[in-house]
Design a protein around this motif. Structure first.
Motif, short mmCIF file in Angstrom:
data_model
loop_
_atom_site.label_atom_id
_atom_site.label_comp_id
_atom_site.label_asym_id
_atom_site.label_seq_id
_atom_site.Cartn_x
_atom_site.Cartn_y
_atom_site.Cartn_z
N GLU A 79 0.80 -0.85 -0.07
CA GLU A 79 0.64 -0.10 -0.16
C GLU A 79 1.07 0.99 -0.17
O GLU A 79 1.52 1.14 0.37
N VAL A 80 0.50 2.32 -0.76
CA VAL A 80 1.21 3.89 -0.64
C VAL A 80 -0.04 4.84 -0.08
O VAL A 80 -0.50 4.84 -0.53
N PRO A 81 0.80 5.97 0.32
CA PRO A 81 -0.17 6.45 1.38
C PRO A 81 -1.55 6.93 -0.25
O PRO A 81 -2.02 7.46 0.63
N PHE A 82 -0.27 7.42 -0.97
CA PHE A 82 -0.98 8.66 -1.89
C PHE A 82 -0.19 8.37 -3.30
O PHE A 82 0.65 7.63 -3.43
N CYS A 83 -1.40 8.60 -4.74
CA CYS A 83 -1.41 8.08 -5.92
C CYS A 83 -1.66 8.79 -6.68
O CYS A 83 -3.11 8.90 -6.94
N GLY A 84 -0.90 9.91 -7.33
CA GLY A 84 -1.83 11.12 -8.07
C GLY A 84 -2.80 10.31 -9.37
O GLY A 84 -3.05 10.75 -9.33
N HIS A 85 -1.60 9.24 -10.27
CA HIS A 85 -2.58 8.77 -11.37
C HIS A 85 -3.45 8.34 -11.69
O HIS A 85 -4.67 8.46 -12.04
N ALA A 86 -3.79 7.44 -10.54
CA ALA A 86 -4.14 6.38 -9.78
C ALA A 86 -6.33 7.37 -9.15
O ALA A 86 -6.80 7.63 -9.55
N THR A 87 -5.82 8.90 -8.18
CA THR A 87 -6.57 9.43 -7.73
C THR A 87 -7.21 9.82 -9.90
O THR A 87 -8.37 9.93 -9.77
N VAL A 88 -6.49 10.44 -10.55
CA VAL A 88 -6.97 10.87 -11.59
C VAL A 88 -7.28 10.33 -12.61
O VAL A 88 -8.70 9.97 -12.58
N ALA A 89 -7.34 8.70 -12.53
CA ALA A 89 -8.21 7.53 -13.30
C ALA A 89 -9.74 7.98 -12.44
O ALA A 89 -10.70 7.16 -13.15
N ALA A 90 -9.50 7.44 -11.63
CA ALA A 90 -10.67 7.12 -10.54
C ALA A 90 -10.95 8.55 -10.61
O ALA A 90 -12.89 7.94 -10.44
N ALA A 91 -11.12 9.69 -10.48
CA ALA A 91 -12.34 10.76 -10.64
C ALA A 91 -12.67 10.62 -11.73
O ALA A 91 -13.90 10.84 -11.87
N ILE A 92 -11.93 10.41 -12.77
CA ILE A 92 -12.35 10.41 -14.63
C ILE A 92 -12.95 9.22 -14.37
O ILE A 92 -14.44 9.48 -15.46
N ALA A 93 -13.03 7.63 -14.07
CA ALA A 93 -13.85 6.52 -13.61
C ALA A 93 -15.75 7.46 -13.40
O ALA A 93 -16.43 7.06 -13.58
N LEU A 94 -15.18 7.86 -12.71
CA LEU A 94 -16.59 8.82 -11.34
C LEU A 94 -16.72 9.07 -12.31
O LEU A 94 -18.22 9.46 -12.37
N THR A 232 3.67 10.28 -12.99
CA THR A 232 3.79 10.32 -11.65
C THR A 232 3.25 11.09 -11.35
O THR A 232 4.00 12.58 -11.21
N GLY A 233 1.99 11.28 -10.97
CA GLY A 233 1.18 12.37 -10.35
C GLY A 233 1.67 13.43 -9.37
O GLY A 233 2.24 14.44 -9.07
N ALA A 234 1.94 12.56 -8.49
CA ALA A 234 2.41 12.57 -6.73
C ALA A 234 3.50 13.27 -7.17
O ALA A 234 3.84 13.90 -6.27
N ALA A 235 4.74 12.71 -7.51
CA ALA A 235 6.10 12.80 -8.05
C ALA A 235 6.15 14.72 -7.88
O ALA A 235 6.66 15.31 -8.45
N ALA A 236 4.44 14.67 -9.81
CA ALA A 236 4.86 15.58 -9.98
C ALA A 236 4.57 17.08 -9.28
O ALA A 236 5.11 17.99 -9.61
N ALA A 237 3.31 16.87 -7.80
CA ALA A 237 3.17 17.79 -6.86
C ALA A 237 4.66 17.56 -6.50
O ALA A 237 4.89 19.54 -6.20
N ALA A 238 5.25 16.42 -6.29
CA ALA A 238 6.27 17.15 -5.50
C ALA A 238 7.63 18.29 -6.07
O ALA A 238 7.99 18.84 -5.71
#
Length: 290
Positions: A79-94, A232-238
């Motif tokens: 498990e990882v605490p945060f993931c940017g690309h999976a957040t984007v994927a989930a948001a678009i699926a919703l 990598t969305g989380a790394a892009a934010a960092a």
């Protein structure tokens, strides 16, 4: 899942409108019946760098009616605490099911707002990171990272000092002096993984600056069980926080990050910095796979 049917596992790519580009993620829109071992097994079976598992929102994150969710992220190994690309994927699926709008995700790293918009026929999601920060890296740890990567110190760009950057996860930022250096990535998987576990890193953010606001990036991800993360969305934010804190870009800036071309999965991430707001916004397109 012994007594429950397996939930539907969706497949989306983030940071590209082409199913063959960007970074693929698994998305489970209702993971209520899953325990940790179930989620890890699904992520491992998919083999993507991360998958996202949503549940009804816990108390507190707010958001529009029906727009708040708990979310967890699993790589094939952990498990990882945060993931940017999976957040984007989930948001678009919703958004494909409920329409564009504002969402709120309660992650282990903190609350992450996401706005989904439609531009023509393409959905785009913009996540807003938790508050970022930077840390120094010791000379010994930097030497070990470069040895694991097989990168001579002379191949680094001296304008971009190595730092550990956080915007939900910890990433070591290293800048290559040339595009050729960035393209030549053949690292010692076990050695880099051991260092990353010791420093609590999720990826190593390797970057090369093409122009004032355009960068090419790559992210080794051995701690997640994959050689490289395609976008990598989380790394892009960092990285956006890193650039701003070190004065390498203006406080108000829109940056373009190209990632995945070296893997045959080109993607594009937009990083937006706003003066007076320490958080970083990361945007990208996404689409369903299959």
């Amino acid at each position: 899942m012994t007594n429950s049917p397996r939930p539907e596992v969706l497949r989306y790519t983030a940071f590209s409108s082409d199913p063959e580009g960007g970074n693929p993620a698994g998305v489970v829109l209702d993971a209520t019946a899953l325990d940790d071992s179930d989620m890890l097994a699904i992520a491992a079976d998919l083999g993507y760098s991360e998958s996202a598992f949503l549940t009804p929102a816990p108390a507190g994150p707010g958001g529009r009616e029906g727009g708040a969710y708990g979310i967890r992220y699993f790589s094939p190994k952990a498990e990882v605490p945060f993931c940017g690309h999976a957040t984007v994927a989930a948001a678009i699926a919703l958004a494909e099911r409920t329409g564009p709008g504002e969402l709120m995700f309660a992650t282990q790293a903190g609350t992450v707002p996401v706005e989904v918009t439609q531009e023509g026929g393409t959905l785009r999601a913009t996540l807003t990171s938790v508050e970022p920060h930077l840390e120094e890296i010791t000379g010994a740890d930097l030497d070990e990272a470069l040895a694991a990567l097989d990168w001579p110190a002379a191949d680094l760009d001296p304008a971009f000092p190595p730092r550990i950057a956080f915007a939900g996860n910890r990433h070591l930022v290293l800048a290559a002096a040339t595009r050729a250096r960035l393209a030549d990535l053949a690292y010692d998987f076990a050695r880099l993984e051991a260092l990353m576990h010791r420093l609590d890193l999720i990826t190593v953010q390797l970057v090369w600056r093409e122009s004032a606001g355009v960068f090419h990036v790559r992210d080794p991800f051995p701690v997640g069980g994959v050689v490289e993360d395609p976008a990598t969305g989380a790394a892009a934010a960092a990285f956006g926080a890193y650039l701003r804190e070190l004065g390498l870009v203006p406080e108000d800036a829109v940056l373009t990050l190209h990632q995945g071309a070296d893997l045959g999965r080109p993607g594009e991430l937009t990083v937006t910095l706003r003066a007076g707001d320490p958080r970083v916004r990361v945007s990208g397109a996404g689409t369903r796979i299959g």
